[in-house]
Design a protein around this motif. Sequence first.
Motif, PDB file in Angstrom:
ATOM      1  N   TRP A 130       0.864  -1.164   0.000  1.00 33.32           N
ATOM      2  CA  TRP A 130       0.000   0.000   0.000  1.00 33.32           C
ATOM      3  C   TRP A 130       0.906   1.222   0.000  1.00 33.32           C
ATOM      4  O   TRP A 130       1.906   1.273   0.731  1.00 33.32           O
ATOM      5  CB  TRP A 130      -0.878   0.016   1.245  1.00 33.32           C
ATOM      6  CG  TRP A 130      -2.098  -0.845   1.164  1.00 33.32           C
ATOM      7  CD1 TRP A 130      -3.184  -0.650   0.371  1.00 33.32           C
ATOM      8  CD2 TRP A 130      -2.378  -2.029   1.944  1.00 33.32           C
ATOM      9  NE1 TRP A 130      -4.125  -1.644   0.600  1.00 33.32           N
ATOM     10  CE2 TRP A 130      -3.654  -2.493   1.552  1.00 33.32           C
ATOM     11  CE3 TRP A 130      -1.678  -2.730   2.923  1.00 33.32           C
ATOM     12  CZ2 TRP A 130      -4.244  -3.631   2.114  1.00 33.32           C
ATOM     13  CZ3 TRP A 130      -2.258  -3.856   3.488  1.00 33.32           C
ATOM     14  CH2 TRP A 130      -3.527  -4.301   3.076  1.00 33.32           C
TER      15      TRP A 130
ATOM     16  N   TRP B 111      -6.139   3.084  -5.014  1.00 37.84           N
ATOM     17  CA  TRP B 111      -6.649   2.934  -3.642  1.00 37.84           C
ATOM     18  C   TRP B 111      -7.484   4.177  -3.320  1.00 37.84           C
ATOM     19  O   TRP B 111      -6.973   5.300  -3.325  1.00 37.84           O
ATOM     20  CB  TRP B 111      -5.457   2.753  -2.715  1.00 37.84           C
ATOM     21  CG  TRP B 111      -5.649   2.997  -1.254  1.00 37.84           C
ATOM     22  CD1 TRP B 111      -6.825   3.134  -0.556  1.00 37.84           C
ATOM     23  CD2 TRP B 111      -4.610   3.141  -0.280  1.00 37.84           C
ATOM     24  NE1 TRP B 111      -6.578   3.347   0.782  1.00 37.84           N
ATOM     25  CE2 TRP B 111      -5.223   3.354   0.976  1.00 37.84           C
ATOM     26  CE3 TRP B 111      -3.209   3.099  -0.354  1.00 37.84           C
ATOM     27  CZ2 TRP B 111      -4.487   3.542   2.148  1.00 37.84           C
ATOM     28  CZ3 TRP B 111      -2.485   3.283   0.808  1.00 37.84           C
ATOM     29  CH2 TRP B 111      -3.111   3.498   2.045  1.00 37.84           C
TER      30      TRP B 111
ATOM     31  N   HIS C 250      -9.585  -0.014  -5.613  1.00 34.21           N
ATOM     32  CA  HIS C 250      -9.418  -0.613  -4.287  1.00 34.21           C
ATOM     33  C   HIS C 250     -10.219   0.155  -3.244  1.00 34.21           C
ATOM     34  O   HIS C 250      -9.998   1.352  -3.027  1.00 34.21           O
ATOM     35  CB  HIS C 250      -7.928  -0.582  -3.944  1.00 34.21           C
ATOM     36  CG  HIS C 250      -7.542  -1.264  -2.670  1.00 34.21           C
ATOM     37  ND1 HIS C 250      -7.742  -2.601  -2.439  1.00 34.21           N
ATOM     38  CD2 HIS C 250      -6.942  -0.780  -1.541  1.00 34.21           C
ATOM     39  CE1 HIS C 250      -7.279  -2.923  -1.239  1.00 34.21           C
ATOM     40  NE2 HIS C 250      -6.797  -1.832  -0.671  1.00 34.21           N
TER      41      HIS C 250
ATOM     42  N   SER D 188     -11.075  -4.595  -5.545  1.00 34.96           N
ATOM     43  CA  SER D 188     -10.573  -5.204  -4.307  1.00 34.96           C
ATOM     44  C   SER D 188     -10.980  -4.357  -3.111  1.00 34.96           C
ATOM     45  O   SER D 188     -11.441  -3.221  -3.256  1.00 34.96           O
ATOM     46  CB  SER D 188      -9.047  -5.338  -4.364  1.00 34.96           C
ATOM     47  OG  SER D 188      -8.431  -4.066  -4.544  1.00 34.96           O
TER      48      SER D 188
ATOM     49  N   ALA E 151      -9.788  -3.529   1.169  1.00 37.70           N
ATOM     50  CA  ALA E 151      -9.062  -3.723   2.422  1.00 37.70           C
ATOM     51  C   ALA E 151     -10.092  -3.752   3.541  1.00 37.70           C
ATOM     52  O   ALA E 151     -10.916  -2.839   3.646  1.00 37.70           O
ATOM     53  CB  ALA E 151      -8.070  -2.582   2.643  1.00 37.70           C
TER      54      ALA E 151
ATOM     55  N   CYS F 294      -8.379  -8.106   0.781  1.00 35.58           N
ATOM     56  CA  CYS F 294      -7.121  -7.850   1.482  1.00 35.58           C
ATOM     57  C   CYS F 294      -7.392  -7.636   2.968  1.00 35.58           C
ATOM     58  O   CYS F 294      -7.572  -6.479   3.414  1.00 35.58           O
ATOM     59  CB  CYS F 294      -6.412  -6.635   0.904  1.00 35.58           C
ATOM     60  SG  CYS F 294      -6.089  -6.722  -0.871  1.00 35.58           S
TER      61      CYS F 294
ATOM     62  N   CYS G 177      -5.475 -11.740  -0.427  1.00 39.04           N
ATOM     63  CA  CYS G 177      -4.129 -11.167  -0.360  1.00 39.04           C
ATOM     64  C   CYS G 177      -3.909 -10.705   1.080  1.00 39.04           C
ATOM     65  O   CYS G 177      -4.651  -9.861   1.593  1.00 39.04           O
ATOM     66  CB  CYS G 177      -4.011  -9.998  -1.330  1.00 39.04           C
ATOM     67  SG  CYS G 177      -2.373  -9.236  -1.384  1.00 39.04           S
TER      68      CYS G 177
ATOM     69  N   GLY H  36      -2.776  -8.818   4.156  1.00 41.28           N
ATOM     70  CA  GLY H  36      -2.193  -7.549   4.567  1.00 41.28           C
ATOM     71  C   GLY H  36      -1.316  -7.724   5.794  1.00 41.28           C
ATOM     72  O   GLY H  36      -1.699  -8.410   6.743  1.00 41.28           O
TER      73      GLY H  36
ATOM     74  N   CYS I 257       0.460  -8.018   0.973  1.00 39.31           N
ATOM     75  CA  CYS I 257       0.558  -6.578   0.768  1.00 39.31           C
ATOM     76  C   CYS I 257       1.063  -5.945   2.054  1.00 39.31           C
ATOM     77  O   CYS I 257       0.480  -6.153   3.124  1.00 39.31           O
ATOM     78  CB  CYS I 257      -0.799  -5.994   0.384  1.00 39.31           C
ATOM     79  SG  CYS I 257      -0.728  -4.249  -0.120  1.00 39.31           S
TER      80      CYS I 257
END
Length: 386
Positions: free
Chosen positions: A36, A113, A189, A272, A274, A303, A331, A333, A360
């Motif tokens: 990130w 992002w 993202h 995606s 987070a 993530c 994925c 984090g 990530c």
Amino acid sequence: MLVFITGLIFASIASFLSATSCKGDPKMPGEIRAMWVARWDITSPKACRTLVKLSKDYGFNTLFVQVRGRGDALYKSSYEPRSELLEGQREDFDPLGLILEEGHKAGLQIHAWINANFTWSASDLPKSPDHIVNKHPDWLMRTKDNVVNMSSGDDVEGVYTCPSSEEFREHLKNVYLDVATKYDVDGVHFDFIRYPSPRFCYCDRCLEKFRSEMDPKLAPEERVAVSNLPERNAYTLMFPGAWDEFRRSQITRLVYTIYEAVKKLKPNLVVSAAVFPSFADAYNNRFQDWKRWMRDRRIDLLCPMAYSKSTDMFIKDIKDALESSNGVPICAGIGSWQIPAESTVEKIKEARKLGAVGFCLFSYSITDGGKKTDYLEAVRNGAPPL
């Protein structure tokens, strides 16, 4: 045999991500090796070029680049003001455009992002009159006391926008589509796609919408009971479980609206998110039902922000996400800013064993703006690309 099987797992996931790439070519690598990249690390052309060079040199292949941090833009936006972080730079400086140009030449995947609901984090108002906080105060989340929380506290980072607002949902959808239309990004993202805490949102619009949803379902005695409560949030007090589900549904609708709009525009773009790694916390306190999003296949890559210093807790979080994924790649984090490189390497190896598509790191800031490379070198050497 284990190495062979692991290779097959990553190869199959790579095939999936290749199919969902907005470009079709280049292909998504067999293992996502990502970072990130926070907005303060891309505020000059030199910083952007250094970011790409170091990422390539130290074996990373994917960057999640923060281009909307606080209701602003580090790209050429049609909807939001230019970030105050770019003051002093030339007007034609476009961080996302430059990172895409340099990154794609270097073979990197670049995902935009975008902070969804988190909109401001200072007691002073934004300088631009076009900023959401100044232009649309009716879009902002409020406490039970009907107050907008301007700065950070124990359970909130600052100002959030309320997803019950149809106008805000349309605005945010347009922000995502603006990026996807103008830029050859490999994905978009979601971050801060949630409520900050159960203290939010108690704006008049939320309370009225909830009341309107509940009224047709109530028995006569329930209507009498709720009418006898003097508080403006009487319905939320009387029906707390339904109130929590109402809030979850607001976030889920926002995710699905944007996902479907992006896919209609560019079917192969990777969408995606987070998310909070503990699903119980995400579901009950942030109203972020990410297991449903995967179950409904309204996210392409998840993530979990498994930032615990404990590798055992990291394993628990990633394992839970994988077991609930419904085939959506995970994925992992990693909170590298708060742990030594050896711990990051350990977590990467555990994520591989579990079957995650990659990792990530949070965040590129471990390089101190590109001045220090020892951490990146340790990760490359300790967990080299497969």
